[in-house]
Design an enzyme around this catalytic site. Structure first.
Site, PDB file in Angstrom:
ATOM      1  N   ASP A 196       0.812  -1.222   0.000  1.00 27.95           N
ATOM      2  CA  ASP A 196       0.000   0.000   0.000  1.00 27.95           C
ATOM      3  C   ASP A 196       0.842   1.268   0.000  1.00 27.95           C
ATOM      4  O   ASP A 196       0.322   2.356  -0.223  1.00 27.95           O
ATOM      5  CB  ASP A 196      -0.869   0.036   1.270  1.00 27.95           C
ATOM      6  CG  ASP A 196      -2.089  -0.845   1.151  1.00 27.95           C
ATOM      7  OD1 ASP A 196      -2.499  -1.133   0.019  1.00 27.95           O
ATOM      8  OD2 ASP A 196      -2.612  -1.256   2.197  1.00 27.95           O
TER       9      ASP A 196
HETATM   10  C1  GLC Z   1      -1.329  -3.852   5.445  1.00 24.59           C
HETATM   11  C2  GLC Z   1      -2.591  -3.916   4.649  1.00 24.59           C
HETATM   12  C3  GLC Z   1      -2.455  -4.775   3.462  1.00 24.59           C
HETATM   13  C4  GLC Z   1      -1.244  -4.395   2.694  1.00 24.59           C
HETATM   14  C5  GLC Z   1      -0.007  -4.376   3.574  1.00 24.59           C
HETATM   15  C6  GLC Z   1       1.216  -3.884   2.876  1.00 24.59           C
HETATM   16  O1  GLC Z   1      -1.117  -5.049   6.098  1.00 24.59           O
HETATM   17  O2  GLC Z   1      -3.647  -4.403   5.428  1.00 24.59           O
HETATM   18  O3  GLC Z   1      -3.591  -4.681   2.665  1.00 24.59           O
HETATM   19  O4  GLC Z   1      -1.083  -5.314   1.673  1.00 24.59           O
HETATM   20  O5  GLC Z   1      -0.230  -3.536   4.634  1.00 24.59           O
HETATM   21  O6  GLC Z   1       1.167  -2.538   2.587  1.00 24.59           O
END
Ligand code: GLC
Ligand code: GLC
Length: 812
Positions: free
Chosen positions: A483
């Site tokens: 993200d």
């Molecule tokens: C968090 C989020 C997930 C994402 C991860 C990496 O765990 O819940 O959706 O893939 O971060 O950013």
């Protein structure tokens, strides 16, 4: 240093020191009504949705930490104390908290009085039941004044923290018999209220917070409790609470049990009132009556325990490694239930306000949960798919109460659609229920837009195909699984969210090797599914796209010793030797090795060796290396974190199993097992003081080797780490894989393992599997017998329902 120990027979973690380095919590309830409870009684309750239906108030990130909860105060004439140590913090003569499967007991002993509080949400019940057992172990008579305490939240947990000009005038309660009802906003648009009861006539109560505490007192010194007398206050506005006052006299050796019920009721509009302004309490009374004696409470707890026996009986192992067995048999599966229920919404790191159910998160959570209750997985898949758009894109999150997509976060995370293929195929492989594919499922919850779930899978697959960049690789959109890799964001305004800002996407060359690998892995699953259901043309069409993706990855995604991570907006490489910082990333190397891309050419082994050399450390595998030391506007949030934390070179435990699985593709069971142990909570129990969070569940992140404090974990409970590690250990290391037509056995273990045993219930039959490893091999099955009969290959065919079958597997 440890703060407790595992009690595997009772499936409990026993905390013996209340001063844990962080609140160590548990979850109560697993369907509609939920509570979070810490080892000192902190926490809160909600119905279905931690944002919209918060029953009790909780203060996140407060001083002291973990303020607000379901507290009992005991005034024994001389001392005021709480069984959980907090909030009074009176030194206890002994303390013990036992977190079990959806229940918690907290026991304190002070001056010869034992007080044990049991907390749980009975099955199919919209209430938390609390049983307070008081025991006098002295030779004198003890006269105890017992005050309960909960603080009501005004339902919407977000406005509850903000809108004080309104909130301080809306609070309303009713008090009848020994029950305190919270009915704020019931007379206008709400059809629900909450209540808190005790199964004894109370000798007093309080419902106004300031009267109970005294305006300038903390939770540790409520004025009424210190004075030993309730004020019978009735809340009008301000902050309504519920506190019952009960006097208990205990003869030497005598004990007494009090039962409290904290519940939630919904009434149809025409049934809301009993008389003018008096709420209809029928349903509340019915629930209270179900638990009005200690015996009834004990029976409900026994039912809950039997329910967990059943869930955990589906998959059990015996490996000779106690720490592994307790994770796989108990805690990892339990955590998977919790992530299934809550996605990433409510923990002690997630406020329950910010996030709903995640499209990618909840699909991934299914692989750790689907064997427990396949029917609930089925329902979840349909809910998730209903938030998809006709072009395959989807809302990134939805609210559990409304099941509607969350507009604030929106869409555009281009990995999202592929995860639906994982969730759905995992469900069918487990259950054999292909009918789910014909289920009519809408787009964007629009009535009339329904198409089959299978069609949703097709548009998911095609969403990648239709969004390829100049290198033939998937465009990343707002972000892929990471993200924080926001390649179309370019934000220099601190008031913008990295997650929702996408200000430069026209003509973007931002492409993701993570999505590319993901597409190959779940694209193949899609192809396999198409073949199994006879859609051979569709299978052939899809296969062409996968072949093209594999070729594009080899051509444009290989950096010489590992897979690059992405291309940025301008088409420059990320995660390459040519970069100054973050030359290598875990995600693309995880997915491309899981996909076996370039296995024969040695790419898989090379990539994994590079991961070992550059990303591995004592506490796990970091996400990228070297970490970013400055902000890169073209990369986004990832470079906003200090080195060693979160997505910037933290050990992001969720993705470590991708490397473990990659290692099993390469056949290196020793490496997979080494990685598994490094982040597995039961193996880090001894360093709880460094690790900080619960030793019985996975945390999302452990600070990496470049951090100020490597090894310190954060964000426990709600993380894809739970499902992924369960998936890696059970399906790739132990190698027990559900397939459409049987159980495939494909272990990849450390050579020193002599073997292991698994009991697996699958499609109505029970398989008692004994794996033997006489030659110290890491991978490869030499022979497999079912009830003594040799089977060709390594897949146990589906055996008649109801039977128990002995399976013997000998490795090479
Ligand atoms: C968090 C989020 C997930 C994402 C991860 C990496 O765990 O819940 O959706 O893939 O971060 O950013
Ligand atoms: C096999 C091949 C590898 C190819 C992959 C993708 O693992 O060895 O070269 O990239 O399949 O289909």
């Amino acid at each position: 240093m440890k703060y407790g120990h595992f009690d595997d027979n009772r499936r409990e973690y026993v905390i013996t020191n209340p001063r844990t380095p962080w609140p160590w919590i548990n979850y109560l309830g697993n369907e509609d009504f939920f509570s979070l409870v810490s080892n000192t009684g902190g926490g809160y309750s909600f119905y279905k949705d931690a944002k919209f239906r918060r029953l009790t108030r909780y203060r996140y990130n407060n001083v002291p930490m973990d303020s607000g909860g379901k507290y009992f105060y005991i005034n024994d004439g001389e001392t005021v104390w709480s069984p959980g140590w907090k909030p009074c913090k009176t030194e206890l003569d002994s303390y013990e908290c036992r977190h079990g499967m959806n229940y918690t007991t907290i026991k304190g002993v002070k001056n010869g009085v034992e007080a044990e509080a049991l907390y749980f949400v009975p099955l199919k019940t919209w209430a938390e039941v609390q049983k307070l057992t008081l025991r006098n172990t002295t030779n004198e008579v003890k006269a105890l004044k017992i005050f309960s305490f909960v603080e009501w939240c005004l339902w919407n947990a977000a406005s509850d923290m903000e809108n004080f000009q309104r909130n301080f005038s809306t609070g309303e309660v009713e008090i009848e018999d020994s029950v305190i009802y919270h009915k704020t906003e019931y007379k206008e648009r709400r059809d629900h209220f909450a209540y808190y009861s005790v199964n004894e006539p109370m000798q007093g109560f309080d419902t106004d917070r300031e009267t109970f505490f005294g305006l300038y007192n903390g939770f540790d010194e409520p004025q009424t409790v210190l004075e030993g007398a309730p004020c019978n206050s009735e809340a009008h506005g301000w902050s309504p609470i519920a506190s019952h006052y009960v006097e208990v006299v205990l003869q030497p050796g005598e004990s007494k049990e009090l039962v409290y019920v904290l519940g939630y009721v919904e009434n149809a509009p025409e049934e809301k009132w009993e008389s003018k302004n008096i709420i209809n309490k029928t349903k509340a009374k019915a629930t209270i009556a179900r638990f009005d004696t200690a015996a009834k409470v004990d029976a409900a707890l026994a039912e809950l325990n039997a329910y967990w026996d059943n869930l955990l009986n589906v998959f059990t192992i015996k490996t000779g490694e106690e720490k592994l067995d307790r994770m796989v048999n108990i805690w990892n599966q339990y955590q998977c239930m919790i992530t299934f229920c809550f996605s990433r919404s409510a923990s002690f790191f997630e406020s329950g306000i910010g996030r709903g159910m995640g499209f990618r998160d909840s699909n991934q959570d299914l692989v750790g949960f689907v064997h427990q209750i396949p029917e609930r997985a089925r329902e979840r898949i349909i809910d998730i798919a209903s938030t998809q758009f006709p072009d395959g894109g989807c809302y990134h999150q939805y609210q559990p109460l409304t099941k509607k997509g969350n507009n604030e976060i929106g869409q555009g995370f281009n990995d999202d659609p592929m995860w639906l293929i994982l969730g759905t195929t995992a469900y069918i492989k487990e259950s054999g229920d292909f009918t789910i594919l014909d289920e009519p499922v809408p787009f964007d919850n629009e009535i009339g837009s329904e198409v089959s779930l299978f069609h949703h899978l097709t548009v998911s697959f095609d969403h990648v195909v239709n969004n390829l960049g100049p290198h033939g690789l998937p465009l990343s959109g707002r972000a892929d699984w990471n993200d924080c890799l926001n390649l179309n964001c370019f934000s220099n305004d601190p008031n913008e969210s990295f997650q929702t800002t996408e200000n430069k996407s026209e003509g973007s060359q931002a492409q993701s090797l993570m999505i590319a690998g993901l597409f190959v892995v779940y694209g193949r699953d899609y192809v396999e599914l198409c073949k199994v259901i006879g859609k051979t043309e569709e299978a052939a069409r899809a296969q062409q796209h996968i072949d093209a993706m594999v070729a594009a990855i080899k051509l444009n995604g290989w950096d010489g010793d590992w897979f690059i991570r992405a291309y940025d907006y301008f088409g420059n490489k990320i995660g390459s030797k040519d970069n100054e910082e973050s030359k290598i990333f875990i995600e693309s190397n995880g997915w491309c090795t899981m996909a076996g891309i370039g296995l024969e050419e040695g790419m898989v082994a090379k990539a994994l060796d590079s991961v070992k050399e550059r990303l591995d450390c004592e506490h796990g595998i970091v996400l990228n290396n070297p970490p970013f030391t400055k902000y890169y506007i073209e990369y986004g949030e990832i470079s906003s974190y200090p080195p060693g934390y979160k997505e910037n070179a933290g050990i992001f435990c969720h993705n470590n199993p991708w490397i473990m699985i990659g290692e099993t593709v390469q056949g290196r069971g020793d490496r997979a097992w080494e990685y598994f142990r490094k982040i597995c909570p039961s193996y880090t129990e001894e360093i709880s003081d460094l690790h900080k969070v619960e030793p019985y569940v996975y945390a999302q992140m452990i600070a990496g080797k470049d951090a100020f404090k490597p090894g310190e974990a954060k964000n426990s409970w709600l993380t894809g780490t739970a499902a992924w590690n369960y998936y890696a250990i059970t399906q790739y290391i132990l190698g027990i894989q559900p397939t459409y037509n049987g159980l495939r056995i494909e272990p990849c273990i450390a050579p020193e393992w002599k073997g292991f045993a698994v009991t697996r219930k699958f499609r109505g039959a029970t398989y008692q599997i004994e794996v033997k490893n006489p030659n110290g091999s890491m991978k490869g099955v030499a022979s497999l017998t079912v009830d003594g009969k040799a089977i060709e290959g390594n897949t146990i065919p589906l055996m008649p329902v109801g039977g128990t079958y002995k399976v013997e597997v000998v490795m090479n």
